[in-house]
Write a protein that holds these residues in place. Structure first.
Motif, mmCIF file in Angstrom:
data_model
loop_
_atom_site.group_PDB
_atom_site.id
_atom_site.type_symbol
_atom_site.label_atom_id
_atom_site.label_comp_id
_atom_site.label_asym_id
_atom_site.label_seq_id
_atom_site.Cartn_x
_atom_site.Cartn_y
_atom_site.Cartn_z
ATOM 1 N N ALA A 702 0.578 -1.432 -0.120
ATOM 2 C CA ALA A 702 -0.265 -0.357 -0.216
ATOM 3 C C ALA A 702 0.906 1.077 0.071
ATOM 4 N N SER A 703 1.380 0.846 0.699
ATOM 5 C CA SER A 703 2.893 2.138 0.788
ATOM 6 C C SER A 703 3.855 2.831 -0.987
ATOM 7 N N VAL A 704 3.685 1.291 -1.682
ATOM 8 C CA VAL A 704 4.751 1.793 -3.166
ATOM 9 C C VAL A 704 3.540 3.258 -3.541
ATOM 10 N N PRO A 705 4.339 3.742 -4.432
ATOM 11 C CA PRO A 705 3.382 5.128 -5.064
ATOM 12 C C PRO A 705 2.619 5.432 -6.082
ATOM 13 N N ILE A 706 2.654 4.172 -6.204
ATOM 14 C CA ILE A 706 1.914 3.666 -7.762
ATOM 15 C C ILE A 706 0.931 3.566 -7.521
ATOM 16 N N VAL A 707 1.059 2.346 -6.641
ATOM 17 C CA VAL A 707 -0.426 1.496 -6.413
ATOM 18 C C VAL A 707 -1.235 2.419 -5.750
ATOM 19 N N GLN A 708 -1.160 3.414 -4.947
ATOM 20 C CA GLN A 708 -1.821 4.372 -5.252
ATOM 21 C C GLN A 708 -2.336 4.804 -5.450
ATOM 22 N N HIS A 709 -1.875 5.078 -6.742
ATOM 23 C CA HIS A 709 -3.193 5.292 -8.458
ATOM 24 C C HIS A 709 -3.823 4.200 -8.516
ATOM 25 N N TRP A 710 -3.576 3.006 -8.233
ATOM 26 C CA TRP A 710 -4.428 2.278 -8.728
ATOM 27 C C TRP A 710 -5.323 1.946 -7.591
ATOM 28 N N GLY A 711 -5.473 2.140 -6.318
ATOM 29 C CA GLY A 711 -6.889 1.929 -5.913
ATOM 30 C C GLY A 711 -6.247 2.204 -4.288
ATOM 31 N N LYS A 712 -7.502 2.388 -3.057
ATOM 32 C CA LYS A 712 -7.617 3.023 -1.709
ATOM 33 C C LYS A 712 -7.578 1.327 -1.118
ATOM 34 N N GLY A 713 -7.764 0.535 -2.002
ATOM 35 C CA GLY A 713 -8.179 -0.953 -1.279
ATOM 36 C C GLY A 713 -9.656 -0.985 -0.592
ATOM 37 N N LEU A 714 -10.339 -0.348 -0.670
ATOM 38 C CA LEU A 714 -11.714 -0.338 -0.839
ATOM 39 C C LEU A 714 -12.395 -1.020 -2.301
ATOM 40 N N LEU A 715 -11.753 -1.751 -2.943
ATOM 41 C CA LEU A 715 -12.526 -3.000 -3.804
ATOM 42 C C LEU A 715 -11.951 -3.903 -3.660
ATOM 43 N N ALA A 716 -12.678 -4.966 -3.335
ATOM 44 C CA ALA A 716 -12.254 -6.339 -2.864
ATOM 45 C C ALA A 716 -12.578 -7.299 -3.864
ATOM 46 N N SER A 717 -12.135 -8.321 -4.729
ATOM 47 C CA SER A 717 -12.428 -9.520 -5.463
ATOM 48 C C SER A 717 -11.958 -10.935 -4.831
ATOM 49 N N VAL A 718 -13.228 -11.696 -4.112
ATOM 50 C CA VAL A 718 -13.330 -12.747 -3.717
ATOM 51 C C VAL A 718 -13.778 -13.621 -4.933
ATOM 52 N N ASP A 719 -11.834 -14.569 -5.318
ATOM 53 C CA ASP A 719 -12.793 -15.712 -6.954
ATOM 54 C C ASP A 719 -12.030 -17.138 -5.479
ATOM 55 N N GLY A 720 -12.341 -17.942 -6.099
ATOM 56 C CA GLY A 720 -12.126 -19.647 -5.624
ATOM 57 C C GLY A 720 -11.471 -20.173 -6.186
ATOM 58 N N LEU A 721 -9.795 -20.516 -5.736
ATOM 59 C CA LEU A 721 -9.365 -20.993 -6.765
ATOM 60 C C LEU A 721 -9.459 -23.067 -6.694
ATOM 61 N N ARG A 722 -9.352 -23.949 -7.558
ATOM 62 C CA ARG A 722 -9.929 -25.658 -7.534
ATOM 63 C C ARG A 722 -8.671 -25.722 -7.477
ATOM 64 N N PHE A 723 -8.121 -26.843 -6.182
ATOM 65 C CA PHE A 723 -7.276 -27.576 -6.253
ATOM 66 C C PHE A 723 -7.416 -28.516 -5.998
ATOM 67 N N VAL A 724 -7.183 -29.518 -7.323
ATOM 68 C CA VAL A 724 -6.662 -30.979 -6.780
ATOM 69 C C VAL A 724 -6.377 -31.517 -5.509
ATOM 70 N N VAL A 725 -6.925 -32.847 -5.430
ATOM 71 C CA VAL A 725 -5.409 -33.165 -3.527
ATOM 72 C C VAL A 725 -5.421 -34.414 -3.100
#
Length: 935
Positions: A702-725
């Motif tokens: 979050a402290s990287v300067p360019i990252v602060q142009h991408w967003g403020k951390g207020l938008l999140a994506s939650v997705d599922g990754l499937r793994f064979v066990v």
């Protein structure tokens, strides 16, 4: 007394300025009010006034006076104070230290004027010790965390900080006292419950002759086979652990988190090491482990039961009936086609009779035989009658009949399940649990000798789909009950009741009763104000709903205006169907493309990235962030090894790449020997240390300067990754779509718009994502709380929208069936419905706000229980949902969620502005779903 839990850097930074204060810190701690200025102006000379101000603000900021070196402060501090004092020559402050006693005399004056207390004060020393002992007893935190809490308390109460070694020594002594108290309290409670119990627990550490591991290690091993016999062994394991009656030990005076921490520490040690531990610590550790295992074994047994019922019974029966239906479909189609043609001819002849022709049976048959011979028509009718039984639920009945054939699978565990003491029931599940407890007698009954009669069972447990299978088996005498069918029927009801938590387990972590964990009474009142303030829900319910209704009303009006404004070029349109209803048309609402410049930039950056070894990259990130410093020892939270980062990097590569230890072991390097890596994995590599390390990475990102142009951390994506066990475990579940004939897990990963992984959760198989997303969001590793949560075609419901909304999240799933969604309007009680012009018909469904108003106090209590982690969101949603038939509280959440859902839909179908959709779709920063390779 060891006090080496502080690193050299931490000890040096204690009570000193580490870096320049930030602007908010300057404004908070270094601002001089009128009282400050009046005291400062009593000094003669600008250097004395400025030096006095520096000392005054230094003690506010770091909690102590720097009397020996009062000017060891950042330049920005002196300059900030000089501006307030009107001192033009900042350099004059160097004269402040010409007289040695000046700094001491000023510190004494500041101490007396502002009420600072000496650390050696008898009264404040007693208060501090009371706090420290209470904190150490009630919080399972390491020495560094307790040290930080002690510093915060001293600063908060204006007690001057002592020397670092003095405070560290006192913290270490208090922790030792609290640990000794914990061990003695638990051991005494165990002996009081049963004088023989300490010896029985100690016997768990012995290894029988010819055995490879101790009895405790055997009880720790979870079940792996999803069979009836495997579930029976899991229940036997529960009974074996329950036989020690540790859950009956009265430990109410011991904080649960301390017991959990003690169990976690003991589980990290081998039996031989535990056997060498002195009393009473050994008894306390083993008791905590057994108490933990009792709940864990119950959870694992019920996990296995759910997998067994869904994968081995219900899914198998459903596939069998589907295959049977497909196999007889050609025969049914042929017979139905013949009957249909014969019926058409017969109808034509009957119409002639209605028109006045004589009814001649011979002529009717001749007409029918023009389609097919009479025998063939009669045979076709018999075929249809045999293949399509009477009743509306014939498919469900056929599936239950196939399910009955699986009785041999469940027979091994019926007695153990019925006699289990772990199962309990709410009022809605009492009848089902009674039926389960009757299963042992039914399993032992020889029904060929003594048939089972209807009056001997609870026929209320037999739903419509089971009626024919249970009560009308043609192979049994009339009036008798199919015992096998009834038993499987009861087990299916238990399976569903467990999911709803109408039947629950105790002790248990995952299958306990969510109702019992909801905040209530004094506990709720104690945190209510803070919880509601944090969720911005302090206002009365009518005022809160008025704001929501106004927002929804504005959304409807905006849609109508923009549709009218866009005209034929609008990306959405409304079509009137034949029944007069309006339906949404979103054919023009196509996928959002990427600008060519973005594609070019992505490819260019990818080519610019250097190719480096993964360990080198981790060491580089460590030099930037120090994230590996968060991997501390399980026992005391300190680092006990030299060159520990090398071992940690090797383990991270081993785990992340799923390659095992062999490729990273190097016998010639002390940090990479197999014994060293196994030890580090056992004592340093834990879920809590991984989470704290990730929190440091999140903050660094979050402290990287360019990252602060991408967003403020207020938008999140939650997705599922499937793994064979590839290994055998009940934690993996089948899913042919993702795993083929294998089993796997889903890793839910939350990534914010700063491209940082802020939280994760592992769940078996491929469950309904939305049931677990909320739990993942409520247990983030770090970062700011996201406001908008984008998901990929998550299994949503109106109730899920309501839970997300009341917790302050904008739930934003990407609907696959957008045109079939219901849109809702909301009107406060006593007000007239608004008119929305061309979209008025689309807003024909109405939210029932009365249900929300009625249940609002309970809805707030649920929200408070979720944010304080008293209950899992997954369990709560299951309980409120009741298999798509929500209870009254669930209906209230559904009505509440319909407002949020409609607002989301209105933004998605905006005919002019694509901003909201672009926020949702590009947030797919998750890596593609992959499969874990079998080893």
């Amino acid at each position: 007394m060891p006090v080496d839990f502080l690193t050299d850097e931490q000890a040096e930074s204690y009570g000193r300025f580490l870096e320049e204060p930030t602007r908010p810190e300057l404004e908070r701690f270094f601002f001089l009010d009128d009282e400050d200025l009046a005291l400062i102006r009593r000094r003669r000379g600008a250097h004395n006034r400025l030096g006095f101000a520096v000392q005054m603000c230094t003690v506010r900021f770091i909690g102590r006076f720097l009397t020996e070196t009062p000017l060891e402060v950042p330049t920005v501090v002196v300059e900030y104070l000089a501006v307030q004092l009107g001192v033009m020559d900042v350099g004059c402050v160097s004269r402040y230290v010409e007289r040695e006693m000046t700094a001491y005399e000023h510190s004494w004056e500041i101490r007396d004027a502002y009420g600072y207390h000496a650390y050696a004060s008898e009264e404040w020393g007693r208060r501090f010790r009371t706090f420290l002992h209470g904190r150490a007893w009630t919080h399972a935190e390491g020495p560094k965390a307790l040290f930080d809490q002690a510093v915060a308390w001293l600063r908060r109460h204006r007690v001057l900080l002592p020397g670092v070694s003095v405070l560290a020594r006192q913290v270490s002594e208090v922790r030792s006292t609290a640990d000794a108290r914990l061990h003695a309290t638990v051991a005494k409670a165990v002996s009081r419950a049963n004088p023989a119990l300490p010896g029985d627990l100690a016997a768990l550490l012995t290894t029988a002759v010819g055995a490879r591991f101790s009895e405790l290690e055997r009880l720790r091993r979870p079940p792996t086979r999803t069979t009836g016999a495997g579930f029976a062994r899991a229940l036997e394991r529960v009974a074996e652990i329950d036989a020690y009656q540790v859950s009956g030990v009265r430990l109410g005076q011991v904080p649960p988190n301390r017991l959990a921490a003690l169990a976690r520490y003991a589980l990290g040690a081998k039996a031989a090491l535990l056997a060498r531990v002195a009393e009473p610590k050994r008894t306390a550790m083993i008791a905590a482990v057994v108490l933990h295992l009792e709940a864990k074994a119950t959870d694992e047994a019920l996990d296995l039961f759910q997998v067994l019922m869904s994968a081995r019974l219900i899914s198998v029966a459903r596939r069998k009936t589907d295959q049977e239906w497909l196999s007889m479909l050609p025969q049914l189609e042929k017979a139905s086609s013949m009957l249909a043609r014969a019926a058409l001819v017969l109808f034509e002849q009957l119409e002639l009779v209605e028109d006045g022709a004589d009814l001649d049976a011979t002529a009717l048959w001749e007409a029918v035989e023009g389609v097919a011979p009479r025998a063939a028509v009669v045979s076709a009718a018999a075929t249809v009658a045999s293949l399509v039984p009477d009743g509306e639920d014939s498919a469900q009945t056929a599936m239950r009949a196939a399910l009955t054939d699986r009785y041999a699978t469940v027979r091994p565990f019926l007695t153990l399940l019925g006699e289990s003491k772990a199962l309990h029931a709410a009022s809605a599940g009492k009848r089902i649990l009674d039926g389960v407890q009757e299963l042992p007698a039914l399993a032992r009954r020889k029904v060929t000798v003594k048939p089972l009669l209807r009056g001997e069972i609870d026929d209320e447990l037999v739903p419509a789909a089971w009626q024919r299978v249970v009560f009308a088996n043609p192979e049994l005498p009339a009036g008798t009950v199919d015992r096998d069918a009834y038993v499987v029927c009861v087990l299916e009801q238990l399976h569903r009741a467990l999911l709803r938590r109408d039947v629950f387990a105790s002790p248990s972590h995952r299958w306990s009763d969510p109702r019992a964990h909801l905040l209530d009474g004094g506990e709720w009142e104690a945190v209510k104000d803070d919880v509601l303030a944090g969720l911005s829900l302090e206002m009365p319910v009518h005022e809160h709903l008025s704001d929501l209704v106004r927002g929804l009303d504005a959304g409807w009006r905006q849609l109508a205006e923009r549709l009218d404004e866009a005209g034929p070029d609008a990306k959405v349109s409304l079509h009137v169907q034949g029944d007069g209803r309006v339906k949404l048309n979103v054919e023009k609402l196509g996928a959002l493309g990427e600008p060519k410049s973005l594609t070019w930039l992505r490819n260019r950056v990818e080519r610019m990235l250097p190719k480096v070894d993964l360990p080198d990259l981790l060491f580089e990130v460590q030099s930037w962030t120090g994230f590996l410093d968060e991997f501390v020892h399980l026992n005391d939270g300190a680092t006990r090894m030299r060159n520990l980062p090398t071992s940690l990097v090797a383990l991270l590569v081993s785990e992340a790449c799923n390659i095992g230890l062999t490729p990273v072991v190097n016998p010639g390097d002390e940090a990479l020997t197999r014994a060293r890596l196994v030890h580090v994995d056992q004592y340093y590599f834990r879920a809590d240390t991984i989470a704290t390390a990730n929190a440091r990475l999140i903050d660094a990102q979050a402290s990287v300067p360019i990252v602060q142009h991408w967003g403020k951390g207020l938008l999140a994506s939650v997705d599922g990754l499937r793994f064979v066990v590839p290994v055998r475990t009940i934690a993996a579940a089948p899913s042919p779509k993702y795993f083929g004939y294998k089993r796997g897990i889903t890793w839910l990963n939350a990534v914010n718009d700063q491209v940082a992984g802020i939280g994760q959760m592992v769940v078996p198989g491929t469950p309904r994502d939305s049931l677990h997303i909320l739990d993942a969001l409520l247990n983030l590793d770090g970062g700011v709380k996201p406001e908008m949560v984008a998901t990929d075609n998550a299994s949503y419901s109106d109730m899920v929208f309501g839970l997300f909304k009341i917790l302050g999240y904008n739930f934003s799933p990407r609907f696959r069936d957008l045109i079939d969604q219901r849109f809702w309007r909301a009107t406060l009680p006593g007000q007239q419905p608004a008119s929305y012009g061309i979209v008025d018909e689309l807003a024909r469904n109405r939210v029932n706000l009365d249900k929300v108003i009625t249940h609002w106090p309970d809805m707030l209590r649920v929200a408070g229980s979720l944010v304080t982690n008293q209950v899992r969101a997954y369990d709560l949603i299951r309980m409120l949902g009741r298999e798509n038939r929500p209870d009254p509280l669930g209906q209230a959440f559904a009505e509440y969620g319909r407002i949020a859902k409609t607002e989301h839909l209105l933004r998605v179908i905006d005919p002019v502005d694509d901003t909201y959709r672009r926020q949702m779709w590009p947030q797919s920063v998750q890596v593609p779903k992959v499969r874990m390779a079998s080893r």
